[in-house]
Design a protein around this motif. Sequence first.
Motif, PDB file in Angstrom:
ATOM      1  N   ARG A 112     -22.350 -27.606  25.599  1.00 42.53           N
ATOM      2  CA  ARG A 112     -21.421 -26.471  25.561  1.00 42.53           C
ATOM      3  C   ARG A 112     -20.208 -26.799  24.696  1.00 42.53           C
ATOM      4  N   THR A 113     -19.757 -28.039  24.757  1.00 40.29           N
ATOM      5  CA  THR A 113     -18.637 -28.455  23.918  1.00 40.29           C
ATOM      6  C   THR A 113     -18.997 -28.346  22.439  1.00 40.29           C
ATOM      7  N   LEU A 114     -20.274 -28.558  22.119  1.00 43.62           N
ATOM      8  CA  LEU A 114     -20.744 -28.477  20.737  1.00 43.62           C
ATOM      9  C   LEU A 114     -21.060 -27.039  20.306  1.00 43.62           C
ATOM     10  N   GLY A 115     -20.909 -26.077  21.227  1.00 42.01           N
ATOM     11  CA  GLY A 115     -21.086 -24.676  20.854  1.00 42.01           C
ATOM     12  C   GLY A 115     -22.210 -23.941  21.539  1.00 42.01           C
ATOM     13  N   ALA A 116     -22.892 -24.575  22.500  1.00 37.86           N
ATOM     14  CA  ALA A 116     -23.981 -23.890  23.200  1.00 37.86           C
ATOM     15  C   ALA A 116     -23.448 -22.705  23.984  1.00 37.86           C
ATOM     16  N   THR A 117     -24.168 -21.584  23.903  1.00 38.35           N
ATOM     17  CA  THR A 117     -23.745 -20.378  24.619  1.00 38.35           C
ATOM     18  C   THR A 117     -24.674 -20.031  25.772  1.00 38.35           C
ATOM     19  N   SER A 118     -25.942 -20.414  25.695  1.00 35.67           N
ATOM     20  CA  SER A 118     -26.869 -20.181  26.801  1.00 35.67           C
ATOM     21  C   SER A 118     -28.076 -21.089  26.649  1.00 35.67           C
ATOM     22  N   SER A 119     -28.839 -21.209  27.729  1.00 30.72           N
ATOM     23  CA  SER A 119     -29.995 -22.091  27.711  1.00 30.72           C
ATOM     24  C   SER A 119     -30.990 -21.663  28.782  1.00 30.72           C
ATOM     25  N   ALA A 120     -32.219 -22.100  28.604  1.00 29.67           N
ATOM     26  CA  ALA A 120     -33.253 -21.854  29.607  1.00 29.67           C
ATOM     27  C   ALA A 120     -34.215 -23.024  29.606  1.00 29.67           C
ATOM     28  N   ILE A 121     -34.702 -23.372  30.795  1.00 30.38           N
ATOM     29  CA  ILE A 121     -35.667 -24.450  30.942  1.00 30.38           C
ATOM     30  C   ILE A 121     -36.848 -23.931  31.749  1.00 30.38           C
ATOM     31  N   ALA A 122     -38.034 -24.361  31.388  1.00 30.02           N
ATOM     32  CA  ALA A 122     -39.241 -23.973  32.115  1.00 30.02           C
ATOM     33  C   ALA A 122     -40.090 -25.208  32.333  1.00 30.02           C
ATOM     34  N   LEU A 123     -40.574 -25.374  33.566  1.00 35.72           N
ATOM     35  CA  LEU A 123     -41.394 -26.528  33.912  1.00 35.72           C
ATOM     36  C   LEU A 123     -42.691 -26.054  34.565  1.00 35.72           C
ATOM     37  N   PHE A 124     -43.786 -26.692  34.181  1.00 31.85           N
ATOM     38  CA  PHE A 124     -45.103 -26.384  34.725  1.00 31.85           C
ATOM     39  C   PHE A 124     -45.760 -27.711  35.104  1.00 31.85           C
ATOM     40  N   THR A 125     -46.259 -27.816  36.317  1.00 35.69           N
ATOM     41  CA  THR A 125     -46.812 -29.088  36.773  1.00 35.69           C
ATOM     42  C   THR A 125     -48.075 -28.877  37.613  1.00 35.69           C
ATOM     43  N   SER A 126     -48.821 -29.978  37.754  1.00 34.69           N
ATOM     44  CA  SER A 126     -49.993 -29.975  38.639  1.00 34.69           C
ATOM     45  C   SER A 126     -49.625 -30.440  40.038  1.00 34.69           C
ATOM     46  N   ASP A 127     -48.375 -30.886  40.222  1.00 32.61           N
ATOM     47  CA  ASP A 127     -47.913 -31.409  41.506  1.00 32.61           C
ATOM     48  C   ASP A 127     -46.436 -31.049  41.659  1.00 32.61           C
ATOM     49  N   ASP A 128     -46.083 -30.433  42.768  1.00 31.64           N
ATOM     50  CA  ASP A 128     -44.701 -29.988  42.975  1.00 31.64           C
ATOM     51  C   ASP A 128     -43.690 -31.125  42.885  1.00 31.64           C
ATOM     52  N   SER A 129     -44.105 -32.338  43.168  1.00 32.41           N
ATOM     53  CA  SER A 129     -43.165 -33.465  43.133  1.00 32.41           C
ATOM     54  C   SER A 129     -42.604 -33.675  41.732  1.00 32.41           C
ATOM     55  N   ALA A 130     -43.363 -33.279  40.721  1.00 27.73           N
ATOM     56  CA  ALA A 130     -42.912 -33.460  39.337  1.00 27.73           C
ATOM     57  C   ALA A 130     -41.840 -32.439  38.945  1.00 27.73           C
TER      58      ALA A 130
END
Length: 210
Positions: free
Chosen positions: A86-104
Motif C-alpha cells: 500500500r505504501t508503494l501505491g497499491a489500491t486493492s487486492s484479491a487472493i484466491a486459494l484452492f486446495t485438496s485439504d482444508d489444512s492447506a
Amino acid sequence: MGRFSSLFLVVALIAACQSTAQPVPTPTPSPSPHTAVADAVLQSSDVTSGLSRCAGSGPLDVYINNLQPSSPALASRLTDEWQSLRTLGATSSAIALFTSDDSACTAELAAVSKAKSAAGLVVVFGDEGQANRAWESGVLGFVPPAPGELPPGLNRGAATGLGLSAWTYDRAPVRLACWHKSVFVALVVLTNLDAAAFKAATAAVDARLN
C-alpha cells in the motif's frame, strides 16, 4: 456590368464557404476500464479438478484476518507485507486459494505438504510505474532474483513467457510465478501440481490483466 458580375461571384463564394458543413471531430475513445481484482485473480475454472476454494479467499485484508486465529505469526507478517504494498501505491487486492485439504488453506504460500494447492494474488496500483516498483521490491516476501543470478529452477524476463517484468520458480513440488503487467502485479503459487497446471493457471490470470 463586369464589375457587378465579379462582386456577385465573390459574395456567392463567401456564402458557399460559410454554409459548407464543417467536419465533426471524432471523439477520442475512452480507455477500457481495468479488470477488477476479484475477476482477475485465479478462478476455479483455472485450476485442476479436485481442488476446493478456501473460505478465506477474497480481499487480502480479509484473508489475513481469517488467518489470525490459527496462524497469528503468518497473519502478522502478511499484514506488514500488505502495508508495504500500500505504501508503494497499491489500491486493492484479491487472493484466491484452492486446495485438496482444508489444512492447506491456512498454510504459508509455497509451504511443502502432501496437499495439492493453487493460490493466486492480484494487486492493482495507481499506475504502471508503481506496479513495476512493487514487483521489483517483492510481493508477500517473494522477491525476484537478481539479473544474471539464476540458480536451477529460476527464470527471469522473457524466458518466463510472462514479459520482461516477470520471474518464475519451477522445481517440483513448488511452482511459482510473479509478474507485473499494466497496473497489476500477480502472484501464482502451485504445490504438488504438474507443469501443465502451472502453465494453464498463469496464462489464465495473465490474459485478464489489462
